[in-house]
Design an enzyme around this catalytic site. Structure first.
Site, short mmCIF file in Angstrom:
data_model
loop_
_atom_site.label_atom_id
_atom_site.label_comp_id
_atom_site.label_asym_id
_atom_site.label_seq_id
_atom_site.Cartn_x
_atom_site.Cartn_y
_atom_site.Cartn_z
N HIS A 89 -14.95 42.14 -20.43
CA HIS A 89 -13.59 41.97 -21.29
C HIS A 89 -13.82 40.81 -22.20
O HIS A 89 -14.58 39.61 -21.63
CB HIS A 89 -12.61 41.88 -20.43
CG HIS A 89 -11.14 41.62 -21.21
ND1 HIS A 89 -10.60 42.66 -21.80
CD2 HIS A 89 -10.68 40.57 -21.66
CE1 HIS A 89 -9.51 42.24 -22.49
NE2 HIS A 89 -9.43 40.97 -22.34
N ASP A 173 2.51 45.86 -19.21
CA ASP A 173 1.60 45.24 -20.00
C ASP A 173 1.50 45.73 -21.60
O ASP A 173 1.36 45.21 -22.43
CB ASP A 173 0.16 44.99 -19.51
CG ASP A 173 -0.89 44.48 -20.40
OD1 ASP A 173 -0.72 43.03 -21.01
OD2 ASP A 173 -1.80 44.93 -21.10
N ARG A 180 4.05 40.57 -28.00
CA ARG A 180 3.19 39.22 -28.08
C ARG A 180 2.63 39.20 -29.64
O ARG A 180 2.55 38.12 -30.07
CB ARG A 180 2.18 38.85 -26.89
CG ARG A 180 2.79 38.70 -25.64
CD ARG A 180 1.80 38.96 -24.39
NE ARG A 180 0.70 37.91 -24.84
CZ ARG A 180 -0.57 38.23 -24.45
NH1 ARG A 180 -0.71 39.29 -24.02
NH2 ARG A 180 -1.57 37.27 -24.74
N SER A 195 -2.38 39.63 -18.60
CA SER A 195 -2.68 40.75 -19.25
C SER A 195 -4.05 41.45 -18.80
O SER A 195 -4.21 42.77 -18.76
CB SER A 195 -2.28 40.59 -20.82
OG SER A 195 -2.68 41.83 -21.33
N LYS A 199 -4.70 44.98 -16.11
CA LYS A 199 -5.62 46.21 -16.69
C LYS A 199 -6.82 46.49 -15.93
O LYS A 199 -7.25 47.29 -15.42
CB LYS A 199 -5.73 45.95 -18.14
CG LYS A 199 -4.41 46.16 -18.85
CD LYS A 199 -4.81 46.45 -20.27
CE LYS A 199 -5.37 45.44 -21.14
NZ LYS A 199 -4.40 44.34 -21.47
#
Length: 447
Positions: A89, A173, A180, A195, A199
């Site tokens: 990520h 989320d 956001r 966040s 996930k």
């Protein structure tokens, strides 16, 4: 002060955080549950998010927020698949497209007797940064909105699935993420950590490699802030029993040379064919190597790099990407014919008025220029134009002569072009001598 859970009022929790108080686990669960069920108005959620940004989230609040967002939906279980599950990520940056490269590299590296799985749930563009889902959806027909069963089927078939959070995965989320993006509440380590990790933990993974960006084009503008976020992410994952590593990487200029969804997919295909910009190739191989190491496929990082490079050199990574596209309904012919990707109707070359060297780039402005062209979202319900974007002719350290191309703008709307060009013209700084190059990777934080 808020009362017992049954008597909690949102306005009291907003005030409490606004005034510097620490929200309890129960209060955060109450807020997140309301976001998931959409029983709390967006204007109150936005006020709470702003209070979290301005006052900061404590470690306890971050842990509670991550847990609450994870518990707002289901957690995938791939324990029956015969191999490690690993993901990567990025916290987001301009031109950051490595997910489309590392996922097929790692998925291709596992053999029939020792498979490695990459279940990758990604997000859409946030602020001035691009989103993996938006890039993938620029491939004609490519489906990212897979059901949980479809996601499992694709993962089982080709060792990799690239999708977005389903309604069952961290639904809180999804709602908060969109808010956001349009309320100026992105830059909060606690909110970013919750966040990301809610996930990622919902993916049923064993290990996670994090690419935490630092620089003018990142949400964390300096290395110290990025390192603090990386440590928070690694600590959160470690507490949940995951193997973790975080790389602090440069985002003071765009990664690669293309910014914009279809243009970035084209550049990813170049890398998977052993070409493409050196910085994008280097970072993709490094991230892939860490994924392979944490998955137990290699004994050390050097062996991981060799294996990742082999997947590219032999074409196995490219073929794996073709297989993923086919499995998810996309036009696999784009792999061999990138011209099948969306293309803008017009281009405009921005030429330099200076000679010398490019010494600095206002990376966030370049990302914003792409948004203005239609390549990102200014409002929550904006649609994306996958064809538009910017192809850089020069990057930091490159020599330049007056009249040479700084970049080429790919656009479809004349009304958007002028504003984008104005931003781009002010995004390049020049000097008489070449400036020192920043390292691509500043630091590595292991669990």
């Amino acid at each position: 002060m808020a009362g017992p859970p049954g008597l909690m009022r949102i306005v009291d929790l907003i005030r409490k955080k606004r005034d510097g108080g620490e929200l309890s686990r129960e209060e955060i669960l109450f807020l997140v549950s309301g976001a998931a069920r959409q029983t709390i108005p967006d204007y109150q959620l936005a006020a709470w998010l702003m209070a979290m940004v301005c006052r900061g989230a404590t470690r306890a609040e971050t842990a509670s927020l991550t847990e609450a967002m994870l518990r707002s939906g289901e957690v995938m279980d791939f324990s029956d698949l015969p191999g490690p599950k690993v993901d990567k990520h990025s916290t987001g940056g301009v031109g950051d497209k490595t997910s489309l490269i590392v996922a097929p590299i790692v998925a291709a590296a596992g053999g029939p007797s020792s498979p490695v799985y990459v279940p990758m749930l990604s997000g859409r563009g946030l602020g001035h940064t691009g989103g993996t889902l938006d890039k993938l959806e620029s491939i004609p027909g490519f489906r990212t909105n897979l059901s949980k069963q479809e996601f499992r089927d694709v993962l089982t078939a080709c060792n990799c699935a690239l999708g977005g959070p389903t309604p069952e995965i961290a639904p809180a989320d999804k709602h908060l993420y969109a808010l956001r993006d349009v309320t100026g509440t992105v830059e909060s380590p606690g909110l970013i950590c919750a966040s990301i990790m809610s996930k990622k933990l919902a993916e049923g993974i064993d290990a996670l490699v994090l690419d935490v960006k630092a620089g003018s084009g990142a949400f964390m503008k300096n290395e110290n802030d990025a390192a603090a976020l990386a440590e928070l992410l690694v600590e959160t994952g470690k507490r949940m029993g995951k193997r973790m590593v975080a790389l602090i990487t440069d985002m003071d200029q765009p990664l690669g040379r293309n910014i914009g969804n279809a243009l970035e997919v084209k550049e990813c295909l170049q890398v998977l064919n052993g070409q493409g910009p050196a910085d994008l190739r280097e970072l993709s191989i490094e991230l892939s190597a860490w994924m392979l190491l944490l998955a137990g496929c290699t004994a050390d990082l050097v062996a991981g790099k060799r294996l990742a490079e082999e997947m590219v050199a032999t074409g196995r990574a490219r073929d794996k990407f073709r297989e993923i596209i086919r499995q998810q309904g996309g036009d696999e012919r784009v792999v061999d014919d990138p011209a099948r990707l969306p293309q803008a109707k017009r281009t405009e070359v921005l030429r330099s008025a200076h000679s010398g060297f490019v010494s600095r780039m206002a990376c966030e402005q370049i990302g914003t220029a792409c948004v203005i062209l239609g390549g990102g979202r200014e409002k929550q319900d904006d649609s994306i134009d996958p064809a538009v974007g910017i192809a850089l002719g020069k990057k930091v350290g490159d020599s330049i002569r007056a009249g040479e191309a700084l970049c080429t703008v790919h656009y479809n709307s004349d009304s958007r072009l002028r504003e984008a060009l104005d931003l781009l013209e002010g995004s390049f700084v020049f000097a008489d001598e070449p400036s020192a190059q920043r390292p691509l990777i500043f630091k590595t934080i292991e669990s």
